[in-house]
Design a protein around this motif. Sequence first.
Motif, short mmCIF file in Angstrom:
data_model
loop_
_atom_site.label_atom_id
_atom_site.label_comp_id
_atom_site.label_asym_id
_atom_site.label_seq_id
_atom_site.Cartn_x
_atom_site.Cartn_y
_atom_site.Cartn_z
N TYR A 33 0.84 -1.20 0.00
CA TYR A 33 0.00 0.00 0.00
C TYR A 33 0.88 1.25 0.00
CZ TYR A 33 -2.98 -3.57 2.18
OH TYR A 33 -3.66 -4.73 2.47
N TYR A 35 0.40 5.33 1.13
CA TYR A 35 -0.45 6.32 1.79
C TYR A 35 0.22 7.69 1.73
CZ TYR A 35 -2.68 2.27 4.00
OH TYR A 35 -3.33 1.09 4.24
N GLY A 42 -5.85 12.29 8.50
CA GLY A 42 -5.49 10.88 8.58
C GLY A 42 -4.78 10.42 7.33
N LEU A 43 -4.16 9.28 7.40
CA LEU A 43 -3.52 8.71 6.22
C LEU A 43 -4.57 8.43 5.15
CD1 LEU A 43 -1.50 7.94 8.63
CD2 LEU A 43 -0.75 6.10 7.12
N GLN A 50 -2.54 -6.18 -4.41
CA GLN A 50 -2.76 -7.43 -3.68
C GLN A 50 -1.87 -8.56 -4.21
OE1 GLN A 50 -5.03 -8.05 -0.99
NE2 GLN A 50 -4.94 -5.83 -0.94
N GLY A 97 -5.85 -10.24 2.25
CA GLY A 97 -7.13 -10.47 2.90
C GLY A 97 -7.45 -9.45 3.96
N PRO A 98 -8.68 -9.48 4.47
CA PRO A 98 -9.09 -8.50 5.48
C PRO A 98 -8.47 -8.80 6.83
CG PRO A 98 -10.81 -10.12 5.14
CD PRO A 98 -9.74 -10.45 4.14
N ASP A 99 -8.48 -7.78 7.66
CA ASP A 99 -8.08 -7.93 9.06
C ASP A 99 -6.67 -8.49 9.23
OD1 ASP A 99 -11.47 -9.00 9.83
OD2 ASP A 99 -10.62 -7.01 9.56
N GLN A 102 -0.89 -4.24 9.25
CA GLN A 102 -0.01 -3.70 8.22
C GLN A 102 1.33 -3.30 8.85
OE1 GLN A 102 -1.81 -0.76 5.66
NE2 GLN A 102 -3.60 -2.03 5.23
N SER B 30 -15.13 -5.80 11.38
CA SER B 30 -14.71 -7.06 11.98
C SER B 30 -13.47 -6.89 12.85
CB SER B 30 -14.44 -8.11 10.90
OG SER B 30 -13.52 -7.61 9.96
N ALA B 31 -12.71 -5.81 12.61
CA ALA B 31 -11.52 -5.58 13.43
C ALA B 31 -11.14 -4.11 13.39
CB ALA B 31 -10.34 -6.43 12.94
N HIS B 33 -7.82 -1.40 14.34
CA HIS B 33 -6.37 -1.36 14.52
C HIS B 33 -5.98 -0.13 15.33
CE1 HIS B 33 -5.60 -4.20 11.02
NE2 HIS B 33 -6.86 -3.84 10.82
N LEU B 35 -2.44 2.05 16.06
CA LEU B 35 -1.07 2.21 15.60
C LEU B 35 -0.42 3.38 16.34
CD1 LEU B 35 -3.03 2.19 12.60
CD2 LEU B 35 -0.96 0.94 12.11
N SER B 45 2.37 -0.99 14.27
CA SER B 45 1.07 -1.54 14.63
C SER B 45 1.11 -2.02 16.07
CB SER B 45 0.73 -2.70 13.69
OG SER B 45 -0.52 -3.24 14.01
N MET B 48 -4.52 -5.25 16.90
CA MET B 48 -5.66 -5.45 16.03
C MET B 48 -6.65 -6.28 16.85
SD MET B 48 -5.94 -7.25 12.31
CE MET B 48 -5.83 -8.90 13.00
N ILE B 86 -3.00 6.33 16.46
CA ILE B 86 -3.95 6.33 15.35
C ILE B 86 -4.80 5.07 15.42
CG2 ILE B 86 -4.19 6.32 12.83
CD1 ILE B 86 -1.32 7.55 12.72
N GLY B 95 -8.27 -5.70 2.75
CA GLY B 95 -7.31 -5.27 3.75
C GLY B 95 -7.07 -3.79 3.83
N LEU B 97 -7.45 0.07 4.90
CA LEU B 97 -7.79 0.67 6.19
C LEU B 97 -8.28 2.10 6.00
CD1 LEU B 97 -4.74 -0.46 8.39
CD2 LEU B 97 -7.02 -1.51 8.24
N PHE B 99 -8.39 5.49 8.26
CA PHE B 99 -7.67 5.95 9.43
C PHE B 99 -8.35 7.14 10.09
CE2 PHE B 99 -3.69 3.62 8.91
CZ PHE B 99 -3.77 3.22 7.60
#
Lengths: 113, 109
Positions: A33, A35, A42-43, A50, A97-99, A102, B30-31, B33, B35, B45, B48, B86, B95, B97, B99
Amino acid sequence: DGGITQSPKYLFRKEGQNVTLSCEQNLNHDAMYWYRQDPGQGLRLIYYSQIVNDFQKGDIAEGYSVSREKKESFPLTVTSAQKNPTAFYLCASSLRGPDQPQHFGDGTRLSIL
Amino acid sequence: KNEVEQSPQNLTAQEGEFITINCSYSVGISALHWLQQHPGGGIVSLFMLSSGKKKHGRLIATINIQEKHSSLHITASHPRDSAVYICARGEGSQGNLIFGKGTKLSVKP
C-alpha cells in the motif's frame, strides 16, 4: 530482520518533474500500500496491490502512478500532474485479505523546490 | 466525512498518569487497529482487535463492537510514550484501512 525499507528519507522535486519513491519489503507479503499523510489529516490511500502485476487506485490516485513487477517492490511515481505533492508518504505491506496488521516503512518526506 | 473519529486530538499528561484515547466509527467492522506514529514518522502496529480486550505491557486496547467504540489505555505513562496514536478500521475484503486523524500525546517528566 524482515521489514520495509523506504528511500530516500527526504526528497525534493522541481516544478514539472516526476520523482519516484522506493518501497522494498522482505516480509514475503503479497499486499502493499501507499499512503499520503498531510498535517491534521489521517492517512489516505493512494494505490494498493494485492498481487504481483496487479494494482488498484485508492482514494487519491490522481497524479500518481505505481508498478508491481516484483513481490518485494512497489515504487510510487509522483508525476508533474500532482499539483500539491508536498507531503509525507508511507508504504505498508501485509498478508492478503481482510483484518491483517499492516507493517509500515519509515516514510519519505517530499518537498517542492 | 471521516468515518473514524478520535478524541482528544491532543493530550498532555504528566509522567505516571493513566491515559485514555477514544475511537468511534460509523459502520460495522470485523476488526479495529491501533497504531503508534513516532516523532520521526515511522508507524508501528500496536493492536488489532475484534472483541474484548488486548494487553501488551502498559498498553491496553478495548473494543465494544455493538457501540462501535474502542479505547486505548496507557498505564503509568512515560515520556517515551509521546507519539501520535492512530486508530483505523478495515474496509472491504482487501485489507484496506480507513484511518482516524490521530491523537498527539505528550507526556511530561
